[in-house]
Design an enzyme around this catalytic site. Structure first.
Site, PDB file in Angstrom:
ATOM      1  N   ASP A  53       0.163   7.770   1.642  1.00 31.00           N
ATOM      2  CA  ASP A  53      -0.298   7.196   0.373  1.00 31.00           C
ATOM      3  C   ASP A  53      -1.056   8.263  -0.409  1.00 31.00           C
ATOM      4  O   ASP A  53      -1.161   9.412   0.039  1.00 31.00           O
ATOM      5  CB  ASP A  53      -1.159   5.941   0.612  1.00 31.00           C
ATOM      6  CG  ASP A  53      -0.951   4.907  -0.488  1.00 31.00           C
ATOM      7  OD1 ASP A  53      -1.209   5.240  -1.668  1.00 31.00           O
ATOM      8  OD2 ASP A  53      -0.523   3.776  -0.189  1.00 31.00           O
ATOM      9  N   TYR A  92      -2.547 -11.319   2.342  1.00 34.95           N
ATOM     10  CA  TYR A  92      -3.335 -10.098   2.242  1.00 34.95           C
ATOM     11  C   TYR A  92      -4.667 -10.328   2.947  1.00 34.95           C
ATOM     12  O   TYR A  92      -5.568 -10.974   2.431  1.00 34.95           O
ATOM     13  CB  TYR A  92      -3.506  -9.678   0.775  1.00 34.95           C
ATOM     14  CG  TYR A  92      -2.359  -8.787   0.313  1.00 34.95           C
ATOM     15  CD1 TYR A  92      -1.048  -9.045   0.715  1.00 34.95           C
ATOM     16  CD2 TYR A  92      -2.583  -7.662  -0.485  1.00 34.95           C
ATOM     17  CE1 TYR A  92       0.003  -8.221   0.336  1.00 34.95           C
ATOM     18  CE2 TYR A  92      -1.532  -6.833  -0.876  1.00 34.95           C
ATOM     19  CZ  TYR A  92      -0.246  -7.119  -0.459  1.00 34.95           C
ATOM     20  OH  TYR A  92       0.791  -6.297  -0.838  1.00 34.95           O
ATOM     21  N   PHE A  93      -4.744  -9.769   4.148  1.00 34.75           N
ATOM     22  CA  PHE A  93      -5.934 -10.013   4.969  1.00 34.75           C
ATOM     23  C   PHE A  93      -7.099  -9.079   4.608  1.00 34.75           C
ATOM     24  O   PHE A  93      -8.112  -9.058   5.299  1.00 34.75           O
ATOM     25  CB  PHE A  93      -5.578  -9.901   6.459  1.00 34.75           C
ATOM     26  CG  PHE A  93      -4.794 -11.083   7.003  1.00 34.75           C
ATOM     27  CD1 PHE A  93      -4.351 -12.113   6.178  1.00 34.75           C
ATOM     28  CD2 PHE A  93      -4.506 -11.181   8.364  1.00 34.75           C
ATOM     29  CE1 PHE A  93      -3.627 -13.201   6.679  1.00 34.75           C
ATOM     30  CE2 PHE A  93      -3.800 -12.262   8.881  1.00 34.75           C
ATOM     31  CZ  PHE A  93      -3.354 -13.269   8.041  1.00 34.75           C
ATOM     32  N   HIS A 148       2.594   6.344  -5.106  1.00 36.06           N
ATOM     33  CA  HIS A 148       1.634   6.467  -4.003  1.00 36.06           C
ATOM     34  C   HIS A 148       1.898   7.727  -3.184  1.00 36.06           C
ATOM     35  O   HIS A 148       1.873   7.699  -1.954  1.00 36.06           O
ATOM     36  CB  HIS A 148       1.685   5.217  -3.112  1.00 36.06           C
ATOM     37  CG  HIS A 148       1.039   4.005  -3.752  1.00 36.06           C
ATOM     38  ND1 HIS A 148      -0.307   3.926  -4.017  1.00 36.06           N
ATOM     39  CD2 HIS A 148       1.574   2.839  -4.194  1.00 36.06           C
ATOM     40  CE1 HIS A 148      -0.587   2.758  -4.578  1.00 36.06           C
ATOM     41  NE2 HIS A 148       0.541   2.081  -4.722  1.00 36.06           N
ATOM     42  N   ASP A 162       6.654   0.508  -4.465  1.00 35.16           N
ATOM     43  CA  ASP A 162       5.733  -0.279  -5.303  1.00 35.16           C
ATOM     44  C   ASP A 162       4.921   0.615  -6.238  1.00 35.16           C
ATOM     45  O   ASP A 162       4.769   1.808  -6.005  1.00 35.16           O
ATOM     46  CB  ASP A 162       4.765  -1.084  -4.411  1.00 35.16           C
ATOM     47  CG  ASP A 162       3.935  -0.179  -3.521  1.00 35.16           C
ATOM     48  OD1 ASP A 162       4.491   0.793  -2.988  1.00 35.16           O
ATOM     49  OD2 ASP A 162       2.725  -0.436  -3.358  1.00 35.16           O
ATOM     50  N   GLU A 163       4.406  -0.013  -7.288  1.00 31.53           N
ATOM     51  CA  GLU A 163       3.389   0.565  -8.164  1.00 31.53           C
ATOM     52  C   GLU A 163       3.648   2.031  -8.513  1.00 31.53           C
ATOM     53  O   GLU A 163       2.824   2.894  -8.248  1.00 31.53           O
ATOM     54  CB  GLU A 163       2.011   0.414  -7.488  1.00 31.53           C
ATOM     55  CG  GLU A 163       1.648  -1.039  -7.224  1.00 31.53           C
ATOM     56  CD  GLU A 163       0.296  -1.210  -6.543  1.00 31.53           C
ATOM     57  OE1 GLU A 163      -0.438  -2.135  -6.945  1.00 31.53           O
ATOM     58  OE2 GLU A 163      -0.030  -0.440  -5.617  1.00 31.53           O
ATOM     59  N   ARG A 214      -5.877   4.865   3.545  1.00 25.84           N
ATOM     60  CA  ARG A 214      -7.165   4.721   2.854  1.00 25.84           C
ATOM     61  C   ARG A 214      -8.276   5.023   3.847  1.00 25.84           C
ATOM     62  O   ARG A 214      -9.229   5.713   3.553  1.00 25.84           O
ATOM     63  CB  ARG A 214      -7.302   3.325   2.271  1.00 25.84           C
ATOM     64  CG  ARG A 214      -6.610   3.124   0.914  1.00 25.84           C
ATOM     65  CD  ARG A 214      -5.210   3.699   0.868  1.00 25.84           C
ATOM     66  NE  ARG A 214      -4.522   3.529  -0.391  1.00 25.84           N
ATOM     67  CZ  ARG A 214      -3.661   2.541  -0.671  1.00 25.84           C
ATOM     68  NH1 ARG A 214      -3.346   1.644   0.248  1.00 25.84           N
ATOM     69  NH2 ARG A 214      -3.085   2.480  -1.850  1.00 25.84           N
ATOM     70  N   TRP A 240       5.585  -9.211  -2.188  1.00 24.50           N
ATOM     71  CA  TRP A 240       4.117  -9.199  -2.102  1.00 24.50           C
ATOM     72  C   TRP A 240       3.438  -9.677  -3.376  1.00 24.50           C
ATOM     73  O   TRP A 240       2.340 -10.212  -3.327  1.00 24.50           O
ATOM     74  CB  TRP A 240       3.620  -7.787  -1.737  1.00 24.50           C
ATOM     75  CG  TRP A 240       3.691  -6.772  -2.845  1.00 24.50           C
ATOM     76  CD1 TRP A 240       4.794  -6.055  -3.241  1.00 24.50           C
ATOM     77  CD2 TRP A 240       2.630  -6.348  -3.697  1.00 24.50           C
ATOM     78  NE1 TRP A 240       4.486  -5.218  -4.277  1.00 24.50           N
ATOM     79  CE2 TRP A 240       3.162  -5.360  -4.582  1.00 24.50           C
ATOM     80  CE3 TRP A 240       1.277  -6.682  -3.815  1.00 24.50           C
ATOM     81  CZ2 TRP A 240       2.389  -4.731  -5.554  1.00 24.50           C
ATOM     82  CZ3 TRP A 240       0.505  -6.047  -4.786  1.00 24.50           C
ATOM     83  CH2 TRP A 240       1.062  -5.088  -5.646  1.00 24.50           C
TER      84      TRP A 240
HETATM   85  C1  ACM Z   1       1.129  -3.332  -2.429  1.00 20.37           C
HETATM   86  O1  ACM Z   1       0.186  -4.080  -2.119  1.00 20.37           O
HETATM   87  N1  ACM Z   1       0.975  -2.400  -3.354  1.00 20.37           N
HETATM   88  C2  ACM Z   1       2.418  -3.449  -1.782  1.00 20.37           C
END
Ligand code: ACM
Ligand code: ZN
Length: 549
Positions: free
Chosen positions: A214, A440-441, A284, A348-349, A185, A415
């Site tokens: 990503d 999650y910081f 991603h 993920d996602e 990002r 997560w």
């Molecule tokens: C995630 O936060 N998508 C692993």
């Protein structure tokens, strides 16, 4: 003193530990007026056992570091120590073979202590660090640094100073103590990544999870597929704030060459930190598809994402070329990260939107006898897990890899809460805990969000982290043994530079370091907060930008 010297000269390793433990009480009987002042000494993460002894060691006499039995393993650590002390003390320090002499420092290994464990003893004329392995000695040195004046951290000439006498016996609670960094990002230069690794060292984290690919950028050079970085490492512009709909009109990007990757891997390895690379699949993956559109279900065209979120275009598992491509990428990744037992493959996602419409995907489902696209996700992950296993490594995936059936040797990174981790542990899989509520910081650390830099949302302060247990209460002992440890994740949609990274992780990683390193019966939040006042002096000396909430 005599006993300690004698003890260090004994060759029987087991005897050393036995004597250390045996001699501890002797110190307290001889100087018990100090023994109750344990908390004057402030170490984060809290060691297993810590006893203050009267007296101090003066650095004036420190000009030799002795290396004991395993000199090959210890040399780098001894060099690290030498480089750390020389500029501050202003005199040369020799590294020699041997087991110690009055007025000096000795480093040694005693495998009976176990991996990463150490005994640190400072008395009037000797500093001794005995590790279960070289990593243990290294962590012992990190503890020693918290006994030195904070200004030591500046690395510039100081007058000789006293180090308080002490006996510490220590080892980590969890084998996996991770910090993650998203460089997709926003991108961070090699020196910034090394600074991030320095933060891990200070807090005794041993795993750096490096999120390298990503939708918004592919950040690692792959020789076989140059377009991954020529095209995939750059986006045309970036959305402003939280997907405001407005864009900054500025091209953005960057990537690490393989030489830079090797340099960072070596830097981490010198500091006993393993880097686990993450190559995201099947979701991603928009930056990869922008470079190689034939690997997506529709064939594109695609472009590197310019906003945040989850995108429908993902790798097409109906296409054999997708697997050929990913296997070739993994081949290069394995060579670049030879010491990581794991490759993280994301998982993920990953929306099923395109797969549901794709003829190739439908054929794959039919030919493999799969029930639906969820099982297609599982087919994807299992196939890559098998390939990675053939390379001598195993996979880690986010908890979505449970979908449609878990690959045999997969480790699950939980997560979306703890449920995925609990389910995986009950199935006999290894688990790393990083529930977003706690780990999650990129979340806010203050409720006064108006006066904080823009963050993802949420609220995660030190107290919440400190009161978290990585082992959920509904696991039995056998299942609990599957929890390898925990990790904090730092997603960087709203984080543009190292200064802001420091602000988001400090001091929250100090709180997490005690949860992951220290024994549960040693955890005390009030004492932690007091110790934190001391640790921030070291942060100040290093010039860190930390949150003061
Ligand atoms: C995630 O936060 N998508 C692993
Ligand atoms: Zn497809």
């Amino acid at each position: 003193k005599f006993f300690i010297l004698w003890c260090l000269n004994i060759n029987t390793r087991l005897m050393k530990k036995a004597l250390f433990l045996l001699l501890l009480p002797l110190f307290f009987f001889s100087c018990n007026h100090k023994a109750d002042k344990e908390q004057e000494i402030s170490i984060i993460p809290q060691p297993v056992n810590l006893k203050k002894i009267s007296g101090s060691f003066n650095t004036d006499s420190l000009n030799v570091i002795f290396m004991g039995v395993d000199q090959a393993a210890l040399f780098n650590v001894a060099m690290h120590c030498k480089t750390m002390f020389e500029p501050v003390l202003g005199h040369k320090i020799e590294i020699v073979k041997g087991t110690g002499k009055s007025g000096q420092m000795v480093l040694d290994i005693d495998p009976d202590l176990g991996s990463e464990a150490y005994l640190l003893t400072v008395n009037n004329n000797l500093i001794s660090i005995i590790g279960g392995d070289a990593a243990g000695v290294f962590w012992g040195i990190q503890t020693l640094k918290q006994l030195l004046p904070p200004d030591f951290e500046k690395g510039i000439r100081m007058d000789a100073f006293d180090i308080p006498c002490i006996a510490i016996e220590d080892e980590p609670r969890f084998v996996y103590r991770g910090m993650h960094l998203d460089v997709c990002r926003h991108f961070f230069a090699v020196e910034d990544v090394k600074s991030y690794i320095d933060l891990l060292v200070l807090h005794k984290f041993n795993i750096f999870h490096w999120h390298l690919t990503d939708d918004q950028g592919w950040r690692i050079e792959i020789k076989k597929y140059p377009l991954l970085t020529e095209i995939g490492a750059y986006r045309d512009e970036t959305v402003i704030g939280r997907n405001s709909g407005e864009y900054d009109s500025k091209p953005y990007g960057g990537y690490y060459t393989q030489e830079e990757i090797k340099d960072i891997v070596a830097y981490a390895e010198d500091r006993f930190i393993t880097i686990i690379p993450e190559i995201e699949m099947p979701g991603h993956s928009l930056a990869a598809l922008a470079a190689y559109p034939e690997l997506g279900c529709t064939g594109g065209p695609y472009s590197v994402a310019t906003k945040w979120g989850v995108f429908d275009d993902v790798f097409c598992p109906g296409n054999e070329e997708t697997f050929e491509f990913l296997e070739n990428v993994i081949d290069e990744i394995c060579l670049l990260f030879p010491n990581s037992p794991y490759i993280h493959i994301g998982g993920d996602e990953s929306p099923k939107t395109r797969w549901l419409q794709c003829e190739k995907c439908k054929n794959r489902i039919e030919n493999e006898g799969l029930a639906d696209t969820h099982e297609l996700q599982s087919y994807f992950i299992k196939r890559m897990a098998d390939y990675i296993k053939s390379k001598g490594k195993s996979i880690i995936g986010w908890d979505e890899i449970l979908e449609g059936g878990l690959a045999n040797n997969a480790t699950v990174m939980s997560w979306r809460g703890e449920e995925g981790g609990i389910a995986a542990a009950k199935m006999g899989h290894d688990v790393i805990m990083c529930p977003n509520e706690v780990c999650y910081f990129d979340h806010y650390q203050s409720k006064d969000t108006e006066n904080e830099p823009l963050a993802f949302g949420g609220f995660t302060d030190c107290e919440k982290i400190y009161s978290w247990s990585p082992i959920p209460s509904d696991l039995n002992e056998n299942q609990a043994s599957r929890i390898l440890g925990g990790q904090a994740n730092l997603w960087t949609e709203y984080i543009l530079d190292l200064d802001h990274i420091e602000y988001m992780v400090l001091p929250r990683m100090a709180a997490l370091s005690e949860v992951l390193w220290s024994q549960p019966d040693k955890l005390n939040y009030d004492i932690f907060v007091k110790k934190l006042q001391n640790l921030t002096k070291y942060y100040d000396a290093r010039g860190y930008n930390y949150a003061k909430n």
